[in-house]
Design an enzyme around this catalytic site. Structure first.
Site, short mmCIF file in Angstrom:
data_model
loop_
_atom_site.label_atom_id
_atom_site.label_comp_id
_atom_site.label_asym_id
_atom_site.label_seq_id
_atom_site.Cartn_x
_atom_site.Cartn_y
_atom_site.Cartn_z
N ALA A 8 -8.58 59.19 6.66
CA ALA A 8 -8.07 59.86 5.46
C ALA A 8 -7.01 60.89 5.83
CB ALA A 8 -9.22 60.49 4.69
N LYS A 180 9.13 49.73 16.74
CA LYS A 180 8.61 51.09 16.51
C LYS A 180 8.15 51.69 17.84
CE LYS A 180 7.49 54.58 13.94
NZ LYS A 180 6.23 55.02 13.53
N ASN A 184 9.35 55.10 19.63
CA ASN A 184 8.35 56.12 19.99
C ASN A 184 8.38 56.43 21.49
OD1 ASN A 184 6.07 54.98 17.43
ND2 ASN A 184 7.36 56.77 17.40
N ASN A 198 13.00 66.68 17.33
CA ASN A 198 13.62 65.39 17.70
C ASN A 198 15.11 65.56 18.02
OD1 ASN A 198 11.12 64.40 17.12
ND2 ASN A 198 11.72 63.26 15.29
O1 KPL Z 1 7.60 57.99 14.51
C1 KPL Z 1 7.94 59.07 14.93
C2 KPL Z 1 6.84 59.98 15.32
O2 KPL Z 1 7.02 61.19 15.32
O3 KPL Z 1 5.75 59.46 15.61
C3 KPL Z 1 9.39 59.42 15.07
C4 KPL Z 1 10.23 58.22 14.73
C5 KPL Z 1 9.70 59.87 16.45
C6 KPL Z 1 9.84 60.48 14.09
O4 KPL Z 1 9.38 61.74 14.39
#
Ligand code: KPL
Length: 297
Positions: A8, A180, A184, A198
């Site tokens: 949650a 993704k 990451n 970032n």
């Molecule tokens: O997915 C992300 C995360 O923080 O886990 C990014 C793309 C780096 C964005 O903050």
């Protein structure tokens, strides 16, 4: 359909909102009695300044009620244990959708439960809590889902996809998860190590160089596995995302700075494991993996 949601957190409750709006019944499965005691029986979500309250049942995993549709939105390192905590409540017709960062647990679930219909997804939706169970929607992103198991059909997608919950159906969800994962790997560990936002990865030569080396290695591993990442170089894509989310703290930077366990094992850890399997050296990723292991839980 009746959906049980395990996890949650922000994405779990964002989905609870979307499922309720699209006519599904939702039950939250909370982590422990403390969390259940803290829950008043409703949560709220604010989208564009408009607050909506939902009264939703919550229970513990130890309940006996059968689970037909299960959405798992825990952190990646907790998803296998989360599933196992309700496994006795599932049957061969149970459908599971996993929505979390990283890779490994999704494939593990399929391998360990060959009769289960398993879906995985990746989302760029954003939300955060202003207080427990008070959710603020941060941005409308894209959510892609695809079936991982042999079992099942497109029916689950058709039942979920609607105006209130627009989804994209992916026939190759592994490649989507890899894209993704690649982003990451490029952003999350470095922001945690440099304790920065970032966008601040792009401002210094040493950070940019580390990011470029990580990206090069990730591309080598993906290419050895026949995974197509992006139309452009990974570094260019990661740069754009770091710039677009420049003011944000990555999830791993937040986890490290708040002393919580990180998703490093299912992000860089997974990349290094695949690199080893393919006989590829990934020193920059290995270094960030070791460094995050040494500073996190
Ligand atoms: O997915 C992300 C995360 O923080 O886990 C990014 C793309 C780096 C964005 O903050």
């Amino acid at each position: 359909m009746h959906w049980h949601i395990l996890g949650a957190g922000a994405i779990g409750l964002l989905w609870a909102d979307k499922l309720i709006r699209s006519g599904h019944q939702v039950t939250l499965i909370l982590r422990n009695q403390d969390k259940l005691d803290q829950y008043s029986g409703e949560f709220s979500i604010t989208d564009d300044g408009q607050e909506t309250r939902h009264k939703v049942d919550a229970q513990l995993a130890s309940e006996a009620e059968p689970v037909s549709n299960l959405l798992i939105t825990t952190k990646s390192f907790a998803s296998t244990a989360a599933f196992n905590s309700v496994k006795s409540r599932t049957s061969d017709s149970t459908r599971v959708l996993l929505l979390h960062n990283g890779m490994g647990p999704q494939q593990q679930l399929v391998e360990e439960n060959p009769t289960l219909e398993v879906w995985a997804g990746s989302t760029t939706d954003g939300a955060y809590f202003s207080a427990p169970f008070i959710l603020i929607r941060a941005g409308k992103g894209e959510t892609r889902i695809g079936r991982l198991s042999q079992q099942g059909s497109e029916q689950l997608f058709n039942e979920l996809n609607c105006d209130q919950n627009p989804l994209l159906l992916e026939t190759d969800i592994i490649s989507v998860l890899w894209r993704k994962l690649a982003i990451n790997c490029a952003i999350n560990p470095l922001t945690a190590l440099f304790n920065c936002r970032n966008g601040e990865l792009l401002k210094y030569d040493d950070r940019r160089a580390a990011m470029a080396q990580i990206c090069k290695e990730v591309e080598q591993v993906a290419s050895a596995l026949n995974i197509t990442l992006f139309d452009c170089k990974l570094m260019e894509q990661a740069w754009n995302i770091a710039e677009l989310t420049g003011q944000n703290h990555s999830s791993m930077q937040q986890d490290v700075s708040q002393g919580r366990p990180t998703e490093i094992e299912t992000i860089t850890g997974y990349l290094c494991q695949e690199a080893e399997r393919m006989g590829i050296n990934v020193p920059a990723n290995q270094m960030t993996l070791d460094a995050i292991r040494s500073i996190s839980l």
